[in-house]
Design a protein around this motif. Structure first.
Motif, PDB file in Angstrom:
ATOM      1  N   THR A  72       0.752  -0.976  -0.044  1.00 61.56           N
ATOM      2  CA  THR A  72       0.006  -0.166  -0.137  1.00 61.56           C
ATOM      3  C   THR A  72       0.809   1.292   0.007  1.00 61.56           C
ATOM      4  O   THR A  72       0.339   2.494  -0.190  1.00 61.56           O
ATOM      5  CB  THR A  72      -0.879   0.004   1.395  1.00 61.56           C
ATOM      6  OG1 THR A  72      -0.197  -0.102   2.331  1.00 61.56           O
ATOM      7  CG2 THR A  72      -2.085  -1.001   1.177  1.00 61.56           C
ATOM      8  N   ARG A  73       2.175   1.121  -0.039  1.00 65.26           N
ATOM      9  CA  ARG A  73       3.081   2.285   0.107  1.00 65.26           C
ATOM     10  C   ARG A  73       4.307   1.600  -0.711  1.00 65.26           C
ATOM     11  O   ARG A  73       4.616   0.689  -0.635  1.00 65.26           O
ATOM     12  CB  ARG A  73       3.344   2.831   1.404  1.00 65.26           C
ATOM     13  CG  ARG A  73       3.842   1.971   2.501  1.00 65.26           C
ATOM     14  CD  ARG A  73       4.010   2.743   3.894  1.00 65.26           C
ATOM     15  NE  ARG A  73       4.415   1.856   4.705  1.00 65.26           N
ATOM     16  CZ  ARG A  73       4.813   2.105   5.938  1.00 65.26           C
ATOM     17  NH1 ARG A  73       4.388   3.470   6.173  1.00 65.26           N
ATOM     18  NH2 ARG A  73       5.438   1.417   6.817  1.00 65.26           N
ATOM     19  N   PRO A  74       5.046   2.692  -1.113  1.00 65.51           N
ATOM     20  CA  PRO A  74       6.625   2.164  -1.666  1.00 65.51           C
ATOM     21  C   PRO A  74       7.119   1.145  -0.723  1.00 65.51           C
ATOM     22  O   PRO A  74       7.458   1.414   0.420  1.00 65.51           O
ATOM     23  CB  PRO A  74       7.406   3.530  -1.831  1.00 65.51           C
ATOM     24  CG  PRO A  74       6.227   4.592  -2.103  1.00 65.51           C
ATOM     25  CD  PRO A  74       5.243   4.025  -1.132  1.00 65.51           C
ATOM     26  N   PRO A  75       7.653   0.128  -1.289  1.00 66.49           N
ATOM     27  CA  PRO A  75       8.199  -0.858  -0.292  1.00 66.49           C
ATOM     28  C   PRO A  75       9.624  -0.629  -0.204  1.00 66.49           C
ATOM     29  O   PRO A  75       9.792  -1.085   1.061  1.00 66.49           O
ATOM     30  CB  PRO A  75       8.015  -2.269  -1.288  1.00 66.49           C
ATOM     31  CG  PRO A  75       8.026  -1.796  -2.463  1.00 66.49           C
ATOM     32  CD  PRO A  75       7.282  -0.486  -2.617  1.00 66.49           C
ATOM     33  N   LEU A  76      10.336  -0.013  -0.767  1.00 66.10           N
ATOM     34  CA  LEU A  76      11.838   0.116  -0.584  1.00 66.10           C
ATOM     35  C   LEU A  76      12.290   1.670  -1.026  1.00 66.10           C
ATOM     36  O   LEU A  76      12.856   1.697  -1.928  1.00 66.10           O
ATOM     37  CB  LEU A  76      12.748  -0.803  -1.531  1.00 66.10           C
ATOM     38  CG  LEU A  76      12.501  -2.258  -1.491  1.00 66.10           C
ATOM     39  CD1 LEU A  76      13.171  -3.220  -2.526  1.00 66.10           C
ATOM     40  CD2 LEU A  76      12.839  -2.708   0.061  1.00 66.10           C
ATOM     41  N   PRO A  77      11.612   2.627  -0.120  1.00 71.81           N
ATOM     42  CA  PRO A  77      11.756   3.553  -0.507  1.00 71.81           C
ATOM     43  C   PRO A  77      13.173   4.411  -0.631  1.00 71.81           C
ATOM     44  O   PRO A  77      13.749   5.209  -1.126  1.00 71.81           O
ATOM     45  CB  PRO A  77      11.007   4.721   0.672  1.00 71.81           C
ATOM     46  CG  PRO A  77      10.716   3.702   1.836  1.00 71.81           C
ATOM     47  CD  PRO A  77      10.900   2.275   0.965  1.00 71.81           C
ATOM     48  N   ASN A  78      14.126   3.689   0.228  1.00 68.55           N
ATOM     49  CA  ASN A  78      15.542   4.127   0.445  1.00 68.55           C
ATOM     50  C   ASN A  78      16.265   3.404  -0.507  1.00 68.55           C
ATOM     51  O   ASN A  78      17.542   3.976  -1.193  1.00 68.55           O
ATOM     52  CB  ASN A  78      16.095   3.704   1.883  1.00 68.55           C
ATOM     53  CG  ASN A  78      15.378   4.440   2.773  1.00 68.55           C
ATOM     54  OD1 ASN A  78      14.965   5.645   2.855  1.00 68.55           O
ATOM     55  ND2 ASN A  78      14.961   3.818   4.108  1.00 68.55           N
ATOM     56  N   TRP A  79      16.141   2.109  -0.915  1.00 61.55           N
ATOM     57  CA  TRP A  79      17.047   1.648  -1.972  1.00 61.55           C
ATOM     58  C   TRP A  79      16.388   1.835  -3.490  1.00 61.55           C
ATOM     59  O   TRP A  79      17.248   2.012  -4.208  1.00 61.55           O
ATOM     60  CB  TRP A  79      16.933  -0.168  -1.791  1.00 61.55           C
ATOM     61  CG  TRP A  79      17.525  -0.287  -0.424  1.00 61.55           C
ATOM     62  CD1 TRP A  79      18.090   0.508   0.390  1.00 61.55           C
ATOM     63  CD2 TRP A  79      17.431  -1.747   0.618  1.00 61.55           C
ATOM     64  NE1 TRP A  79      18.532  -0.267   1.551  1.00 61.55           N
ATOM     65  CE2 TRP A  79      18.047  -1.625   1.541  1.00 61.55           C
ATOM     66  CE3 TRP A  79      17.035  -2.983   0.098  1.00 61.55           C
ATOM     67  CZ2 TRP A  79      18.398  -2.556   2.524  1.00 61.55           C
ATOM     68  CZ3 TRP A  79      16.913  -3.753   0.921  1.00 61.55           C
ATOM     69  CH2 TRP A  79      17.796  -3.722   2.239  1.00 61.55           C
ATOM     70  N   ILE A  80      14.987   1.541  -3.535  1.00 62.57           N
ATOM     71  CA  ILE A  80      14.695   1.795  -5.114  1.00 62.57           C
ATOM     72  C   ILE A  80      13.415   2.948  -4.755  1.00 62.57           C
ATOM     73  O   ILE A  80      12.218   2.607  -4.533  1.00 62.57           O
ATOM     74  CB  ILE A  80      14.188   0.692  -5.488  1.00 62.57           C
ATOM     75  CG1 ILE A  80      15.353  -0.474  -5.720  1.00 62.57           C
ATOM     76  CG2 ILE A  80      13.923   0.742  -7.159  1.00 62.57           C
ATOM     77  CD1 ILE A  80      14.729  -1.663  -6.041  1.00 62.57           C
ATOM     78  N   PRO A  81      13.692   4.402  -4.907  1.00 61.83           N
ATOM     79  CA  PRO A  81      12.748   5.189  -4.604  1.00 61.83           C
ATOM     80  C   PRO A  81      11.809   5.272  -5.713  1.00 61.83           C
ATOM     81  O   PRO A  81      10.472   5.780  -5.596  1.00 61.83           O
ATOM     82  CB  PRO A  81      13.394   6.545  -4.323  1.00 61.83           C
ATOM     83  CG  PRO A  81      14.944   6.234  -5.247  1.00 61.83           C
ATOM     84  CD  PRO A  81      15.217   4.889  -4.974  1.00 61.83           C
ATOM     85  N   ASN A  82      12.005   4.893  -6.999  1.00 62.58           N
ATOM     86  CA  ASN A  82      10.991   4.820  -8.070  1.00 62.58           C
ATOM     87  C   ASN A  82      10.258   3.768  -7.959  1.00 62.58           C
ATOM     88  O   ASN A  82       9.021   3.862  -8.694  1.00 62.58           O
ATOM     89  CB  ASN A  82      11.843   4.694  -9.500  1.00 62.58           C
ATOM     90  CG  ASN A  82      12.647   5.884  -9.561  1.00 62.58           C
ATOM     91  OD1 ASN A  82      12.278   6.851  -9.221  1.00 62.58           O
ATOM     92  ND2 ASN A  82      13.658   6.028 -10.449  1.00 62.58           N
ATOM     93  N   LEU A  83      10.458   2.787  -7.358  1.00 64.48           N
ATOM     94  CA  LEU A  83       9.422   1.547  -7.129  1.00 64.48           C
ATOM     95  C   LEU A  83       8.441   2.040  -6.209  1.00 64.48           C
ATOM     96  O   LEU A  83       8.508   2.283  -4.869  1.00 64.48           O
ATOM     97  CB  LEU A  83      10.115   0.308  -6.537  1.00 64.48           C
ATOM     98  CG  LEU A  83       9.219  -1.002  -6.375  1.00 64.48           C
ATOM     99  CD1 LEU A  83       8.735  -1.403  -7.746  1.00 64.48           C
ATOM    100  CD2 LEU A  83      10.231  -1.958  -5.457  1.00 64.48           C
ATOM    101  N   LYS A  84       6.952   1.877  -6.765  1.00 66.87           N
ATOM    102  CA  LYS A  84       5.884   2.668  -6.018  1.00 66.87           C
ATOM    103  C   LYS A  84       5.003   1.638  -5.478  1.00 66.87           C
ATOM    104  O   LYS A  84       4.475   1.619  -4.380  1.00 66.87           O
ATOM    105  CB  LYS A  84       5.057   3.558  -6.964  1.00 66.87           C
ATOM    106  CG  LYS A  84       5.895   4.594  -7.315  1.00 66.87           C
ATOM    107  CD  LYS A  84       6.346   5.709  -6.202  1.00 66.87           C
ATOM    108  CE  LYS A  84       7.243   6.637  -6.857  1.00 66.87           C
ATOM    109  NZ  LYS A  84       7.820   7.349  -5.477  1.00 66.87           N
TER     110      LYS A  84
END
Length: 319
Positions: A72-84
């Motif tokens: 329900t939110r970006p799973p890897l905001p620190n590693w892959i910020p473009n992955l939503k």
């Protein structure tokens, strides 16, 4: 390959859902067929040598299930910020693979300044076929390519499809949507698992002309080979809509009426003046799940016994 997919399925089934804001589980949604006239067999002679049937025949119920896990939110905001968003979907059919899911499908959505990108790999455990969908979208426009491969065969481009929306400054014609489709090679079938459905895509073009600001009426020219159709969809009110359709090759007419009932229930009626009336009644249960009844009413003279044989009843359970 099957062992790795089975381990992945079991691993994702054990993902803790304590953080409700991070993952959302939908299902499993289990469907059983309580009555299916197509699966009925003629009664056998009652002799002492006749085999005894089991007290519970799962084959007669044709059970299938769909399970989905979505972030329900970006799973890897620190590693892959473009992955939503990521998602995992699995489907099971008793008559396909009895001890394993029939298919496993993963989805990853990326967001870039230029466009949004969707990557969707899938694997069919019953046939060993693989699929990969790549889609790029920006606003109301999108372009997708579907690749497929079979066991011991190379990948090939299966279907190329796009959708483009053109807004017009007219009250009588507010917008036009064009959806061209190009099916390549011999892989013109794409699996669309919704209990029992397999959708076959052919080459062609779908054109929608929408009238008014609210878009209550639209004309759809579905020029898909080999059965082009012309439909008029009109939303009468919040609950009722009608959609007459004409098949351009044969001039055959079909009429459809959709009725939305309370609490998620619905009634869909299709009329073929040359053969029968088809009714699908979905009755949502307060405890979860729904009852689905399919009725075929022949327009020719028939007996009450023949009418009763054309009723199919299914039960969907949501856990």
């Amino acid at each position: 390959m099957r062992n790795h997919l089975t381990k992945l399925y079991l691993l994702c089934s054990c993902i803790p859902l304590g953080e409700a804001a991070r993952f959302l589980m939908n299902g499993p949604v289990v469907t059983v067929t309580l009555k299916d006239p197509a699966a009925s067999e003629p009664p056998s002679s009652t002799t002492s040598s006749s085999p005894k049937l089991p007290w519970l025949d799962l084959g007669a119920l044709s059970p299938n299930a769909v399970w989905q896990l979505t972030s329900t939110r970006p799973p890897l905001p620190n590693w892959i910020p473009n992955l939503k968003q990521i998602a995992l979907k699995s489907g099971y059919q008793y008559h396909a693979v009895r001890r394993l899911p029939q298919f496993i499908e993963g989805t990853a959505k990326f967001s870039t300044p230029a466009c949004d990108v969707l990557v969707q790999p899938s694997h069919q455990l019953d046939t060993g076929a693989n699929g990969l969908t790549l889609e790029a979208s920006r606003g109301p426009h999108w372009l997708s390519a579907r690749f497929a491969s079979r066991p011991k065969a190379s990948w090939f481009l299966n279907v190329l499809q796009g959708s483009f929306l053109l807004n017009l400054p007219y009250a009588s014609l507010s917008s036009i949507r064009i959806q061209p489709t190009l099916a390549l090679g011999n892989g013109q079938q794409t699996a669309a698992f919704d209990s029992t459905t397999v959708t076959s895509l052919g080459s062609g073009c779908r054109i929608e002309a929408i009238t008014g600001v609210q878009g209550r009426t639209k004309a759809v020219l579905n020029y898909m080979y080999p059965h082009p159709t012309l439909s008029i969809l009109h939303q009468i009110d919040a609950r009722n809509s009608i959609a007459p359709t004409i098949y351009l090759n044969t001039a055959k007419m079909m009429y459809q009426w959709n009725l939305s009932l309370r609490a998620g229930s619905s009634l869909v009626t299709k009329v073929d003046p040359t053969s029968a009336i088809y009714v699908t009644w979905t009755d949502a249960s307060a405890s979860g799940g729904s009852w689905v009844t399919d009725l075929k009413l022949p327009l020719e003279a028939t007996t009450l016994k023949a009418l009763a044989a054309d009723i199919r009843v299914r039960r969907q359970f949501s856990f």
